[in-house]
Design a protein around this motif. Structure first.
Motif, short mmCIF file in Angstrom:
data_model
loop_
_atom_site.label_atom_id
_atom_site.label_comp_id
_atom_site.label_asym_id
_atom_site.label_seq_id
_atom_site.Cartn_x
_atom_site.Cartn_y
_atom_site.Cartn_z
N VAL A 94 54.04 -2.79 -16.63
CA VAL A 94 54.94 -3.63 -15.84
C VAL A 94 56.31 -2.94 -15.79
N ASP A 95 56.70 -2.57 -14.60
CA ASP A 95 57.92 -1.80 -14.41
C ASP A 95 59.12 -2.74 -14.36
N LEU A 96 60.10 -2.52 -15.21
CA LEU A 96 61.30 -3.38 -15.22
C LEU A 96 62.54 -2.62 -14.75
N SER A 97 62.34 -1.40 -14.25
CA SER A 97 63.50 -0.60 -13.87
C SER A 97 63.93 -0.91 -12.44
N ILE A 98 65.21 -0.75 -12.18
CA ILE A 98 65.76 -0.98 -10.85
C ILE A 98 66.42 0.32 -10.39
N ASP A 99 65.98 0.81 -9.24
CA ASP A 99 66.61 2.01 -8.68
C ASP A 99 67.87 1.57 -7.93
N ARG A 100 69.02 1.95 -8.47
CA ARG A 100 70.28 1.44 -7.90
C ARG A 100 70.44 1.80 -6.42
N ASP A 101 70.12 3.06 -6.09
CA ASP A 101 70.33 3.50 -4.69
C ASP A 101 69.43 2.72 -3.74
N VAL A 102 68.17 2.56 -4.16
CA VAL A 102 67.23 1.82 -3.30
C VAL A 102 67.68 0.37 -3.18
N TYR A 103 68.11 -0.22 -4.29
CA TYR A 103 68.53 -1.62 -4.26
C TYR A 103 69.73 -1.81 -3.32
N ARG A 104 70.64 -0.86 -3.39
CA ARG A 104 71.83 -0.96 -2.54
C ARG A 104 71.48 -0.92 -1.05
N HIS A 105 70.32 -0.32 -0.72
CA HIS A 105 69.89 -0.26 0.68
C HIS A 105 68.91 -1.38 1.04
N SER A 106 68.58 -2.19 0.04
CA SER A 106 67.60 -3.23 0.32
C SER A 106 68.27 -4.41 1.03
N VAL A 107 67.44 -5.29 1.54
CA VAL A 107 67.96 -6.44 2.28
C VAL A 107 68.70 -7.41 1.35
N HIS A 108 68.42 -7.32 0.06
CA HIS A 108 69.07 -8.21 -0.90
C HIS A 108 70.26 -7.56 -1.61
N ALA A 109 70.78 -6.48 -1.05
CA ALA A 109 71.81 -5.69 -1.72
C ALA A 109 73.05 -6.51 -2.09
N ASP A 110 73.32 -7.55 -1.33
CA ASP A 110 74.53 -8.34 -1.60
C ASP A 110 74.39 -9.22 -2.84
N LEU A 111 73.18 -9.42 -3.29
CA LEU A 111 72.96 -10.34 -4.40
C LEU A 111 73.16 -9.65 -5.75
N ALA A 112 73.92 -10.33 -6.61
CA ALA A 112 74.03 -9.85 -7.99
C ALA A 112 72.77 -10.27 -8.74
N CYS A 113 72.50 -9.61 -9.86
CA CYS A 113 71.25 -9.87 -10.59
C CYS A 113 71.06 -11.37 -10.85
N ARG A 114 72.16 -11.98 -11.35
CA ARG A 114 71.98 -13.37 -11.79
C ARG A 114 72.09 -14.38 -10.66
N ASP A 115 72.30 -13.88 -9.43
CA ASP A 115 72.18 -14.79 -8.28
C ASP A 115 70.74 -15.32 -8.19
N CYS A 116 69.79 -14.46 -8.54
CA CYS A 116 68.39 -14.91 -8.54
C CYS A 116 67.91 -15.21 -9.96
N HIS A 117 68.19 -14.28 -10.86
CA HIS A 117 67.72 -14.46 -12.24
C HIS A 117 68.76 -15.29 -12.99
#
Lengths: 343, 214
Positions: A94-117
């Motif tokens: 189970v992969d728990l790593s987050i690729d920062r560059d990919v995340y920054r380009h994702s549709v959810h890039a505006d969300l901080a981690c704890r906005d969802c978690h």
């Protein structure tokens, strides 16, 4: 267009399973500690990475989610590519790593981690119960509709009728296909090949036996590779009724219900054909301009203009015509010989 | 021996260019339609067919303008009064007279270089079938701008069937056209005329003068 909407946490189903048993939860904890220790030993302090990401005088709105609030704290661990554990039940990593560059380009890039978690992750080490957070794309999108999150209700209803929901052997949800930390919808006007490739990749990542020269269950289909590259899987594997060209149906059909009729695309003006053809031509024109589209449009589908009846009549008439012409020519030749003989 | 200069340079140039473009369209079209990769690879056939279709459109417009400017268009005017009898005589010649060495019922002149059957078929081909073929081809290219259905039938299907039927009809025309040009005074008389511009025929009253220029 391809799948536009999705939500957080790809690893959740497996994580859920792990958390249900205390022993599995302990394993998670032990591994987290272990992974934290690795960079310290190797000399790369996790804090360095977080510091590097700290914003330099930006306002809160401009700061990417991953650098906002206490996200840098989360990323002290989760930036590591090796951040993972083996699930005791499924034996899968189970992969728990987050690729920062990919995340920054994702549709959810505006969300901080704890906005969802939101629950239970404030403190480290996380409690084992924190992972049981049960995130729901549809609910979250409904709550954040005012912020521009698209409504997923229709997709959810379609999904409930899909073969994935009805017949899947393991728990199946949005995260099974869509990774919210990487997901980004295909842009309008993207090249047709890119749309097809991105959309089909979602399917082929799990259905690996289809990514072969003779795909399992598709032995009847000629030139599978060409089909995979030219049309989306969902072209045949979703119901024809009620299609929206720009929001693919999530009511995926199993093999028995799927279209196996070549002529649905390769002849006649079926709904399937008209949509696909128009969609492709429109995409291309937008992308390449009018004249280039007119010249290089590859929206043509082999056999699309086929009509077996017209072809048969045409071939028969042409054959008769050729025979008639040969007979006529032979008759003229005989007349010519007769004339010469009489002279 | 009669000698008539019937085909000016522009007309011959147009004819052979048009023939080339039409053949390219035909072969690429057949290759795509029947998925004959060995004839022309699909990836080549599609852009070439699209390009030849566009050039064919230009060629058709050039033909119309040329006819209008040069006066060549007069050969495509149908004389309704004499048409039934002319058609009958011409048809009778092709199905019977030609086999018994009967004299040709029609003689080429400056004013009339086409017999009644030719006039009818050329008017049909150049003023009816060809523009419809071109229009249906453009409808394919511009399909996203068309309504998805017309009277409940998929527009693409209507366009496809129109294009297909017209293509078949023009293929049939091509077969007859190529054969009929051999029915001049000699097998090569008419072909030579379209190459040199000069229609040459023996004697003022030849015994078996064919004449039609294809």
């Amino acid at each position: 267009m391809s799948n536009r909407y999705s939500c957080p946490d790809p690893s959740r189903p497996a994580a859920d399973a792990a958390i249900r048993r205390p022993a599995a939860g302990l394993a998670v904890f032990a591994l987290l500690v272990l992974w934290l220790a690795v960079p310290a030993v190797s000399g790369a302090a996790p804090g360095d990475a977080a510091k590097a990401l700290e914003p330099a005088g930006e306002t809160a709105e401009e700061v990417p989610g991953i650098e906002r609030d206490d996200s840098p704290e989360c990323m002290r661990c989760h930036w590591m590519e090796t951040m993972a554990y083996r699930d005791r039940d499924t034996r899968k990593i189970v992969d728990l790593s987050i690729d920062r560059d990919v995340y920054r380009h994702s549709v959810h890039a505006d969300l901080a981690c704890r906005d969802c978690h939101a629950r239970g992750y404030k403190h480290y080490p996380h409690r084992t119960s924190s992972a049981d957070e049960a995130l729901h794309c549809v609910g979250c999108h409904a709550e954040r509709g005012d912020d521009g999150a698209p409504d997923l209700t229709d997709i959810s209803l379609e999904f409930q009728e899909s073969v994935h929901a009805i017949e899947a052997s393991r728990p199946f949800d949005c995260f099974s296909c869509h990774n919210p930390h990487t997901f980004r919808p295909v842009e309008d006007g993207a090249p047709v090949e890119a749309v097809v490739a991105t959309t089909n990749r979602l399917c082929l990542d799990c259905h690996t036996k289809l990514d072969t020269p003779v795909p399992k269950g598709h032995e009847w289909l000629p030139k599978p590779r060409e089909h995979w590259a030219s049309v989306r899987c969902i072209e045949c594997h979703t119901p024809v009724e009620g299609r929206d060209m720009y929001q693919p149906s999530h009511a995926l059909l199993g093999a028995p219900e799927s279209n196996r009729n070549c002529v649905e695309c390769h002849t006649q003006g079926s709904e399937l054909l008209s949509q696909l053809y128009n969609y492709r031509a429109a995409e291309q024109r937008e992308q390449e301009g009018f004249f280039a589209q007119a010249l290089y449009n590859d929206a043509y589908i082999v056999g699309m203009s086929r009509s077996p009846l017209i072809d048969r009549i045409g071939l028969a008439l042409a054959a008769l015509m050729v025979l008639g012409v040969i007979a006529h020519g032979f008759g003229r030749y005989l007349a010519y010989r007769k004339q010469r003989a009489s002279r | 021996m009669t000698e008539l200069y019937l085909y000016p340079v522009w007309l011959r140039a147009w004819h052979w260019l048009n023939a080339l473009i039409f053949l390219v369209s035909l072969v690429t079209g057949i290759s795509m339609h029947f998925s004959l990769g060995w004839l022309i690879p699909f990836e080549v056939a599609v852009p070439v067919h699209n390009a030849s279709g566009i050039v064919l459109t230009v060629s058709w417009v050039a033909f119309i303008i040329g006819n209008w400017v040069s006066g060549n268009g007069k050969h495509y005017l149908i004389n309704l009064r004499s048409l039934p009898m002319d058609l009958f005589r011409q048809t009778r010649y092709y199905v019977y007279g030609i086999f018994v060495n009967a004299p040709h019922p029609f003689h080429v002149s400056e004013e009339h270089k086409l017999n009644a059957l030719q006039t009818m078929s050329y008017v049909g081909v150049m003023y009816v079938l060809m523009p419809l073929l071109i229009l249906s081809g453009w409808a394919f290219l511009l399909s996203p701008s068309l309504p998805e259905t017309v009277l409940g039938i998929g527009t693409i299907w209507i366009v496809a069937m129109t294009h297909l039927v017209l293509s078949w009809m023009l293929l049939l025309f091509l077969i007859v056209h190529v054969y009929i040009i051999t029915t001049g005074e000699t097998v090569m008389t008419n072909m030579r005329a379209m190459l040199t511009g000069w229609h040459r025929e023996r004697g003022p009253q030849p015994e078996r003068a064919g004449d039609d220029a294809g």
